[in-house]
Write a protein that holds these residues in place. Sequence first.
Motif, PDB file in Angstrom:
ATOM      1  N   GLU A 321       0.844  -1.195   0.000  1.00 44.50           N
ATOM      2  CA  GLU A 321       0.000   0.000   0.000  1.00 44.50           C
ATOM      3  C   GLU A 321       0.880   1.246   0.000  1.00 44.50           C
ATOM      4  O   GLU A 321       2.104   1.170   0.214  1.00 44.50           O
ATOM      5  N   ALA A 322       0.278   2.396  -0.226  1.00 47.93           N
ATOM      6  CA  ALA A 322       1.031   3.637  -0.425  1.00 47.93           C
ATOM      7  C   ALA A 322       1.841   4.049   0.803  1.00 47.93           C
ATOM      8  O   ALA A 322       2.909   4.663   0.691  1.00 47.93           O
ATOM      9  N   THR A 323       1.351   3.735   2.000  1.00 47.90           N
ATOM     10  CA  THR A 323       2.025   4.178   3.230  1.00 47.90           C
ATOM     11  C   THR A 323       3.082   3.185   3.733  1.00 47.90           C
ATOM     12  O   THR A 323       3.673   3.404   4.784  1.00 47.90           O
ATOM     13  N   CYS A 324       3.313   2.133   3.011  1.00 43.62           N
ATOM     14  CA  CYS A 324       4.288   1.119   3.442  1.00 43.62           C
ATOM     15  C   CYS A 324       5.699   1.696   3.435  1.00 43.62           C
ATOM     16  O   CYS A 324       6.117   2.361   2.470  1.00 43.62           O
ATOM     17  N   ALA A 325       6.444   1.460   4.509  1.00 43.40           N
ATOM     18  CA  ALA A 325       7.805   1.989   4.626  1.00 43.40           C
ATOM     19  C   ALA A 325       8.751   1.389   3.594  1.00 43.40           C
ATOM     20  O   ALA A 325       9.812   1.956   3.314  1.00 43.40           O
ATOM     21  N   LEU A 326       8.389   0.267   3.025  1.00 42.71           N
ATOM     22  CA  LEU A 326       9.242  -0.382   2.026  1.00 42.71           C
ATOM     23  C   LEU A 326       9.274   0.389   0.710  1.00 42.71           C
ATOM     24  O   LEU A 326      10.180   0.173  -0.112  1.00 42.71           O
ATOM     25  N   ASN A 327       8.325   1.283   0.517  1.00 42.52           N
ATOM     26  CA  ASN A 327       8.233   1.983  -0.769  1.00 42.52           C
ATOM     27  C   ASN A 327       9.429   2.885  -1.048  1.00 42.52           C
ATOM     28  O   ASN A 327       9.923   2.961  -2.168  1.00 42.52           O
ATOM     29  N   ASP A 328       9.887   3.597  -0.021  1.00 39.20           N
ATOM     30  CA  ASP A 328      10.964   4.585  -0.222  1.00 39.20           C
ATOM     31  C   ASP A 328      12.125   4.369   0.739  1.00 39.20           C
ATOM     32  O   ASP A 328      12.774   5.329   1.155  1.00 39.20           O
ATOM     33  N   TRP A 329      12.366   3.139   1.095  1.00 39.33           N
ATOM     34  CA  TRP A 329      13.427   2.892   2.081  1.00 39.33           C
ATOM     35  C   TRP A 329      14.804   3.107   1.438  1.00 39.33           C
ATOM     36  O   TRP A 329      15.108   2.531   0.395  1.00 39.33           O
ATOM     37  N   PRO A 330      15.641   3.951   2.059  1.00 32.42           N
ATOM     38  CA  PRO A 330      16.957   4.243   1.470  1.00 32.42           C
ATOM     39  C   PRO A 330      17.889   3.029   1.549  1.00 32.42           C
ATOM     40  O   PRO A 330      17.817   2.227   2.466  1.00 32.42           O
ATOM     41  N   GLY A 331      18.732   2.914   0.553  1.00 34.93           N
ATOM     42  CA  GLY A 331      19.736   1.858   0.584  1.00 34.93           C
ATOM     43  C   GLY A 331      19.348   0.601  -0.157  1.00 34.93           C
ATOM     44  O   GLY A 331      20.168  -0.310  -0.315  1.00 34.93           O
ATOM     45  N   PHE A 332      18.091   0.487  -0.619  1.00 27.91           N
ATOM     46  CA  PHE A 332      17.692  -0.690  -1.373  1.00 27.91           C
ATOM     47  C   PHE A 332      18.388  -0.704  -2.735  1.00 27.91           C
ATOM     48  O   PHE A 332      18.428   0.314  -3.440  1.00 27.91           O
ATOM     49  N   THR A 333      18.936  -1.835  -3.102  1.00 30.90           N
ATOM     50  CA  THR A 333      19.547  -2.010  -4.416  1.00 30.90           C
ATOM     51  C   THR A 333      18.465  -2.429  -5.414  1.00 30.90           C
ATOM     52  O   THR A 333      17.325  -2.725  -5.042  1.00 30.90           O
ATOM     53  N   ASN A 334      18.839  -2.479  -6.671  1.00 34.57           N
ATOM     54  CA  ASN A 334      17.895  -2.945  -7.690  1.00 34.57           C
ATOM     55  C   ASN A 334      17.466  -4.382  -7.417  1.00 34.57           C
ATOM     56  O   ASN A 334      16.322  -4.759  -7.671  1.00 34.57           O
ATOM     57  N   GLN A 335      18.402  -5.168  -6.881  1.00 36.35           N
ATOM     58  CA  GLN A 335      18.065  -6.550  -6.550  1.00 36.35           C
ATOM     59  C   GLN A 335      17.052  -6.599  -5.412  1.00 36.35           C
ATOM     60  O   GLN A 335      16.105  -7.384  -5.433  1.00 36.35           O
ATOM     61  N   ASN A 336      17.244  -5.735  -4.409  1.00 37.75           N
ATOM     62  CA  ASN A 336      16.272  -5.658  -3.313  1.00 37.75           C
ATOM     63  C   ASN A 336      14.888  -5.327  -3.844  1.00 37.75           C
ATOM     64  O   ASN A 336      13.890  -5.941  -3.457  1.00 37.75           O
ATOM     65  N   LEU A 337      14.831  -4.337  -4.719  1.00 34.64           N
ATOM     66  CA  LEU A 337      13.556  -3.883  -5.262  1.00 34.64           C
ATOM     67  C   LEU A 337      12.901  -4.966  -6.120  1.00 34.64           C
ATOM     68  O   LEU A 337      11.672  -5.126  -6.091  1.00 34.64           O
TER      69      LEU A 337
END
Length: 350
Positions: A321-337
């Motif tokens: 959902e839009a408010t999920c912290a996973l949406n804009d979490w810093p440090g995620f790589t392309n593989q994480n995403l």
Amino acid sequence: MVRQKKNWDEDDVRINKSRQFGSSNKTRPRTKDRPDYSKAQSATIIEVDRGRVQCLIESGANKTIITAMKARELGKKSVVVGDLVSVVGDISGTEGSLARVVSVLARKNSLTRTIDDHANDERVIVANVDQIAIVIATTNPEPREGFVDRALVVAYDQGIEPIIIMTKQDLANGDEFLETYKDLEIKVFKIDKSSDLGKLQKTLANKITVLIGHSGVGKSTLVNNLLESSKNKSVAVGDDSKHRATGDVNEVTGRGRHTSSSAIALPLSSSFDGENFGWIIDTPGVRSFGIAHIQPSRVISAFPEFTKAISHCPKNCSHNEATCALNDWPGFTNQNLARLESLRRVLSVE
């Protein structure tokens, strides 16, 4: 009308003769004492067949298969293949002997499903496993993302390592279907009836692996080939009749016919003390695999790279959902995403 008060006397009192002092028919007094099971033997359930179970008892190098019945107080659906239990009675394993299962130890995990997605109708299939092998076919019957996704959700929820086994490679390759799961880094084995199973056997070695799949995907054929390859058809159950019957696919419905009616654990080694000893648990083909009992937060938490991020999610976050912290979490790589996208797709299965 006023009811007149009756004068009662001793003739109007009913006496329970069985409780009269000195009566020879007096009932047994109640007691808080319970049976002493302190000397009960530990065992592992390897087959459940109606009211009786087959158990493996290990004592050092000695391993014995016994037949037991469940104690009444355990209930009708209280034990499954893989359960660690306590047994009493005749544990010699000789023909005609019968022990009794008196308790079930805590499970480290369990493979469960709900019927028609009713959370209150949860069914345990097996318990205490290391791996879940999701068996699908390239075709006949066609592989279904919904089934694989649901099985993955349960696996991640319970901390069970998932692997995918795709059969019938002689009919099609299935690569396009498998592409969906590449970012989740799941081991995939592509086989047919004549395949060398060496790599798969190494993955199964020293593990307890449960096989699940729709009827007709070739699961029982796979089990039989694994047993043949290990040259150990019947160590756990005593005769070749425990080899799994094989079936075909209904041409009208496109679904497989059920050939296995109960779960059973089978050993993959030429002896109990084999260097690469492991267990496979074959289960009946399933046509529904509900996951209404699973919480998305437990599934996400199975991925260490997302642990810190989800601690900042709103309460009861579905992680999609839009408010999920996973949406804009810093440090995620392309593989994480990529893994997050795949995982969210799995979680959104209906």
